[in-house]
Design a protein around this motif. Structure first.
Motif, mmCIF file in Angstrom:
data_model
loop_
_atom_site.group_PDB
_atom_site.id
_atom_site.type_symbol
_atom_site.label_atom_id
_atom_site.label_comp_id
_atom_site.label_asym_id
_atom_site.label_seq_id
_atom_site.Cartn_x
_atom_site.Cartn_y
_atom_site.Cartn_z
ATOM 1 N N GLY A 25 37.243 42.803 44.013
ATOM 2 C CA GLY A 25 35.990 42.068 44.141
ATOM 3 C C GLY A 25 36.087 40.615 43.744
ATOM 4 N N HIS A 26 37.301 40.160 43.449
ATOM 5 C CA HIS A 26 37.514 38.770 43.009
ATOM 6 C C HIS A 26 36.596 38.420 41.834
ATOM 7 C CE1 HIS A 26 40.019 38.155 46.548
ATOM 8 N NE2 HIS A 26 39.056 38.677 47.282
ATOM 9 N N ASP A 27 36.426 39.393 40.959
ATOM 10 C CA ASP A 27 35.558 39.231 39.793
ATOM 11 C C ASP A 27 36.398 38.735 38.622
ATOM 12 O OD1 ASP A 27 33.852 39.441 37.642
ATOM 13 O OD2 ASP A 27 33.145 41.456 38.127
ATOM 14 N N PHE A 28 36.538 37.423 38.504
ATOM 15 C CA PHE A 28 37.430 36.852 37.501
ATOM 16 C C PHE A 28 36.931 37.052 36.078
ATOM 17 C CE2 PHE A 28 38.423 33.769 41.141
ATOM 18 C CZ PHE A 28 39.421 34.601 41.624
ATOM 19 N N VAL A 29 35.626 37.136 35.914
ATOM 20 C CA VAL A 29 35.076 37.382 34.576
ATOM 21 C C VAL A 29 35.480 38.771 34.096
ATOM 22 C CG1 VAL A 29 32.959 37.668 33.230
ATOM 23 C CG2 VAL A 29 33.158 35.774 34.861
ATOM 24 N N SER A 30 35.368 39.753 34.980
ATOM 25 C CA SER A 30 35.751 41.118 34.608
ATOM 26 C C SER A 30 37.253 41.240 34.398
ATOM 27 C CB SER A 30 35.292 42.112 35.682
ATOM 28 O OG SER A 30 33.885 42.201 35.708
ATOM 29 N N LEU A 31 38.045 40.526 35.192
ATOM 30 C CA LEU A 31 39.497 40.551 34.992
ATOM 31 C C LEU A 31 39.853 40.070 33.591
ATOM 32 C CD1 LEU A 31 40.778 39.163 38.428
ATOM 33 C CD2 LEU A 31 41.016 41.508 37.574
ATOM 34 N N ARG A 32 39.180 39.039 33.160
ATOM 35 C CA ARG A 32 39.418 38.536 31.805
ATOM 36 C C ARG A 32 39.020 39.575 30.762
ATOM 37 N NH1 ARG A 32 36.610 33.108 29.136
ATOM 38 N NH2 ARG A 32 37.324 33.464 26.992
ATOM 39 N N GLU A 33 37.860 40.182 30.921
ATOM 40 C CA GLU A 33 37.383 41.162 29.947
ATOM 41 C C GLU A 33 38.301 42.375 29.876
ATOM 42 O OE1 GLU A 33 33.432 41.977 31.228
ATOM 43 O OE2 GLU A 33 32.589 40.121 30.403
ATOM 44 N N VAL A 34 38.749 42.849 31.027
ATOM 45 C CA VAL A 34 39.635 44.019 31.062
ATOM 46 C C VAL A 34 40.959 43.709 30.381
ATOM 47 C CG1 VAL A 34 40.947 45.554 32.575
ATOM 48 C CG2 VAL A 34 38.565 45.018 33.112
ATOM 49 N N SER A 35 41.530 42.544 30.683
ATOM 50 C CA SER A 35 42.814 42.197 30.077
ATOM 51 C C SER A 35 42.675 41.954 28.582
ATOM 52 C CB SER A 35 43.432 40.986 30.778
ATOM 53 O OG SER A 35 42.580 39.864 30.738
ATOM 54 N N GLU A 36 41.565 41.385 28.146
ATOM 55 C CA GLU A 36 41.333 41.211 26.714
ATOM 56 C C GLU A 36 41.303 42.567 26.005
ATOM 57 O OE1 GLU A 36 38.736 37.307 25.632
ATOM 58 O OE2 GLU A 36 37.672 38.836 26.772
ATOM 59 N N THR A 44 49.734 41.058 28.878
ATOM 60 C CA THR A 44 49.636 39.734 28.266
ATOM 61 C C THR A 44 49.663 38.662 29.349
ATOM 62 O OG1 THR A 44 50.746 40.527 26.264
ATOM 63 C CG2 THR A 44 50.647 38.151 26.584
ATOM 64 N N GLN A 45 50.516 38.835 30.339
ATOM 65 C CA GLN A 45 50.542 37.878 31.446
ATOM 66 C C GLN A 45 49.227 37.899 32.208
ATOM 67 O OE1 GLN A 45 53.361 35.755 32.095
ATOM 68 N NE2 GLN A 45 51.601 34.758 33.084
ATOM 69 N N ARG A 46 48.663 39.073 32.373
ATOM 70 C CA ARG A 46 47.365 39.167 33.052
ATOM 71 C C ARG A 46 46.285 38.432 32.263
ATOM 72 N NH1 ARG A 46 47.149 45.522 35.121
ATOM 73 N NH2 ARG A 46 48.285 45.174 37.086
ATOM 74 N N LEU A 47 46.321 38.555 30.955
ATOM 75 C CA LEU A 47 45.354 37.836 30.130
ATOM 76 C C LEU A 47 45.516 36.330 30.316
ATOM 77 C CD1 LEU A 47 43.201 37.617 27.910
ATOM 78 C CD2 LEU A 47 45.043 37.803 26.225
ATOM 79 N N ILE A 48 46.746 35.860 30.239
ATOM 80 C CA ILE A 48 47.015 34.430 30.404
ATOM 81 C C ILE A 48 46.523 33.951 31.774
ATOM 82 C CG2 ILE A 48 48.866 32.729 30.659
ATOM 83 C CD1 ILE A 48 50.463 34.442 28.602
ATOM 84 N N ASP A 49 46.834 34.715 32.812
ATOM 85 C CA ASP A 49 46.449 34.325 34.171
ATOM 86 C C ASP A 49 44.941 34.357 34.363
ATOM 87 O OD1 ASP A 49 49.137 34.047 34.709
ATOM 88 O OD2 ASP A 49 49.313 35.957 35.792
ATOM 89 N N SER A 50 44.288 35.384 33.814
ATOM 90 C CA SER A 50 42.838 35.491 33.994
ATOM 91 C C SER A 50 42.106 34.382 33.247
ATOM 92 C CB SER A 50 42.343 36.871 33.541
ATOM 93 O OG SER A 50 42.520 37.054 32.146
ATOM 94 N N LEU A 51 42.634 33.984 32.106
ATOM 95 C CA LEU A 51 42.045 32.852 31.394
ATOM 96 C C LEU A 51 42.225 31.571 32.196
ATOM 97 C CD1 LEU A 51 43.207 33.679 27.758
ATOM 98 C CD2 LEU A 51 40.843 33.605 28.551
ATOM 99 N N GLY A 52 43.404 31.408 32.783
ATOM 100 C CA GLY A 52 43.649 30.227 33.592
ATOM 101 C C GLY A 52 42.704 30.116 34.772
ATOM 102 N N ARG A 53 42.340 31.258 35.354
ATOM 103 C CA ARG A 53 41.444 31.245 36.515
ATOM 104 C C ARG A 53 40.049 30.729 36.162
ATOM 105 N NH1 ARG A 53 43.634 36.582 37.552
ATOM 106 N NH2 ARG A 53 45.204 36.500 39.209
#
Length: 237
Positions: A24-35, A114-123
């Motif tokens: 869903g290109h939901d970048f906010v949720s990607l960040r929350e999930v990786s956190e 950890t890489q997913r967290l870094i990437d999702s924050l960058g987005r």
């Protein structure tokens, strides 16, 4: 203590949530999930207390995820750079580096998440400061992680009640401050990690020889000779 079976199910559940958010290109949720997943992995694989996880520094974390063997032959790993005040270290501000395997024997994946967290924050435009920060850039509190911690435990209990002791009271029996650390230590014991390695990793914040001062890049270089000690704890988990 969180069991390895519970940790595997938590990771699988969050992978499903990650896939949904990504579709869903939901970048906010990607960040929350990786956190959320990084919180579980850091406490379990890094033997960290829950309230220490928010001390992770994103600026330096971005440089400390190695997905392949390093130039010195070290295994793929994640370095978790922490800054703050730690138990048994008086009130002084300290820099601490925790190293853990990128992938454990049971399939936990600190490197990937950890890489997913870094990437999702960058987005969402976050590339410096704390790895776990609110909309104002302030450090997350442990209470922020508590909601996700209990949500996941209730979710996997609904899906796989056999992963819990009969009559288990999740709010009473588990807590975000220490359940991950206790679980990692128990798992390490069960898979044959030596008591000396467990004790060494579990006293990382008491001012032992694994603590050095200076820029984090220097600490990282200095701590590489202790890589084997850290990985003997986390790699078999």
């Amino acid at each position: 203590a969180l069991s390895i079976e519970q940790m595997i199910e938590i990771q699988a559940t969050l992978q499903e949530e990650w896939d949904t958010a990504q579709a869903g290109h939901d970048f906010v949720s990607l960040r929350e999930v990786s956190e959320t997943e990084c919180f579980f992995l850091f406490t379990f694989c890094g033997s960290m207390r829950g309230f220490e996880v928010p001390k992770t520094v994103l600026t330096e974390l971005r440089q400390m995820v190695r997905h392949d063997s390093g130039p010195g032959g070290e295994d793929p790993h994640v370095g978790i750079p922490l800054f703050g005040r730690f138990k048994a270290r008086s009130s002084a501000l300290s820099k601490v580096l925790i190293l853990m395997a990128a992938t454990t024997a049971s399939g936990l994946q600190p490197g990937l998440w950890t890489q997913r967290l870094i990437d999702s924050l960058g987005r969402v435009g976050v590339t410096s400061g704390w790895a776990f920060q609110d909309e104002n850039g302030a450090q997350r509190s442990l209470s922020f992680f508590a909601d996700g911690f209990y949500r996941l435990l209730f979710a996997i209990k609904d899906r796989k009640p056999e992963l819990f002791e009969p009559g288990a009271d999740i709010y009473e029996d588990y807590g975000p401050a220490r359940s991950g650390r206790r679980g990692g230590t128990s798992r390490a014991t069960n898979v044959g990690v030596s008591a000396s390695d467990i004790d060494w990793v579990n006293r990382w914040n008491t001012g032992g020889e694994e603590i050095v001062s200076g820029p984090m890049r220097v600490i990282y270089a200095e701590r590489k000779h202790l890589m084997d000690t850290f990985l003997r704890f986390s790699k078999p988990l």
